[in-house]
Design a protein around this motif. Structure first.
Motif, mmCIF file in Angstrom:
data_model
loop_
_atom_site.group_PDB
_atom_site.id
_atom_site.type_symbol
_atom_site.label_atom_id
_atom_site.label_comp_id
_atom_site.label_asym_id
_atom_site.label_seq_id
_atom_site.Cartn_x
_atom_site.Cartn_y
_atom_site.Cartn_z
ATOM 1 N N ARG A 298 1.073 -0.839 -0.003
ATOM 2 C CA ARG A 298 -0.190 -0.082 0.425
ATOM 3 C C ARG A 298 1.043 1.496 -0.388
ATOM 4 O O ARG A 298 0.642 1.928 -0.738
ATOM 5 N N HIS A 299 2.038 0.845 0.958
ATOM 6 C CA HIS A 299 2.570 2.008 0.943
ATOM 7 C C HIS A 299 3.540 2.956 -0.593
ATOM 8 O O HIS A 299 3.662 3.923 -0.512
ATOM 9 N N ALA A 300 3.783 1.842 -1.073
ATOM 10 C CA ALA A 300 4.766 2.017 -3.002
ATOM 11 C C ALA A 300 3.833 2.197 -3.336
ATOM 12 O O ALA A 300 4.029 2.997 -4.457
ATOM 13 N N GLN B 237 4.285 6.141 -5.019
ATOM 14 C CA GLN B 237 4.395 5.611 -6.771
ATOM 15 C C GLN B 237 3.172 7.161 -6.973
ATOM 16 O O GLN B 237 3.257 7.609 -8.079
ATOM 17 N N GLN B 238 1.649 6.647 -7.216
ATOM 18 C CA GLN B 238 0.886 7.716 -7.080
ATOM 19 C C GLN B 238 0.513 8.704 -6.821
ATOM 20 O O GLN B 238 1.032 10.348 -8.578
ATOM 21 N N ASP B 239 1.087 9.111 -6.067
ATOM 22 C CA ASP B 239 1.163 10.310 -5.822
ATOM 23 C C ASP B 239 2.403 11.727 -6.153
ATOM 24 O O ASP B 239 2.764 12.235 -5.497
ATOM 25 N N ASP C 243 10.146 8.605 -7.047
ATOM 26 C CA ASP C 243 10.267 7.103 -8.353
ATOM 27 C C ASP C 243 10.715 6.127 -7.877
ATOM 28 O O ASP C 243 11.920 6.428 -6.959
ATOM 29 N N PHE C 244 10.539 5.715 -9.624
ATOM 30 C CA PHE C 244 11.932 4.386 -9.172
ATOM 31 C C PHE C 244 13.145 4.606 -9.401
ATOM 32 O O PHE C 244 13.751 4.183 -8.229
ATOM 33 N N GLY C 245 13.477 5.412 -10.250
ATOM 34 C CA GLY C 245 14.942 5.981 -10.087
ATOM 35 C C GLY C 245 15.597 6.300 -8.722
ATOM 36 O O GLY C 245 16.776 5.991 -8.483
#
Length: 169
Positions: A131-133, A137-139, A143-145
């Motif tokens: 949920r946290h991840a 990501q959504q908010d 980001d992944f980088g």
């Protein structure tokens, strides 16, 4: 400031003040993040009515996962860094979250693995982390980088610190 002065005297002017300051700030941030993560786990478990297990024990269950390990392996594999691993393992066994079995080869060695009750706790943590991840990501909190850069940096620091411990002796 005393720390900086003593380090400057020991290493000379080549150590930039900004680098030292950022390094010490990051060390403090790592400690605060760890403590905050434990508080987040505690709050989540209180909401779920899980009161028999503490956040450190829950993380231990999460990190062991489907593996069967010895107490010594917990530290060497990086699953657990605390000095009270035996205490927490004993408590987790007593509460029914872990199963233990003496090694057939070395009677001094005990192997542990999660019981279904322990797997349920692991699942709760896994769901919370997911949920946290997703929210981060959504908010666009991170980001992944950025996560990848942080992970690579922390792994280099981990190797450096590990080397410092090994080369002392």
């Amino acid at each position: 400031m005393e720390l900086f002065v003593s380090i400057q005297q020991e290493f000379g002017p080549s150590l930039r003040k900004e680098f030292l300051s950022r390094y010490v700030d990051n060390l403090a941030m790592l400690e605060r993040l760890h403590r905050l993560m434990l508080d987040v786990i505690k709050d989540e478990f209180e909401r779920l009515g899980v009161v028999t297990i503490n956040p450190v024990q829950a993380l231990l269950l999460f990190n062991i996962g489907d593996n069967e390990v010895t107490a010594g392996e917990l530290k060497s594999r990086g699953y657990y860094q605390g000095s009270n691993v035996s205490y927490n393992l004993k408590k987790l066994v007593e509460m029914g979250y872990m199963h233990h079995q003496r090694s057939a080869v070395d009677k001094r060695s005990v192997r542990v693995r999660l019981t279904p009750k322990g797997q349920a706790i692991r699942s709760k943590l896994s769901d919370m982390f997911a949920r946290h991840a997703q929210t981060m990501q959504q908010d666009k909190i991170v980001d992944f980088g950025a996560l990848d850069t942080v992970a690579r940096t922390l792994k280099r620091m981990e190797r450096y610190w590990g080397d410092q411990i090994r080369y002392i002796y």
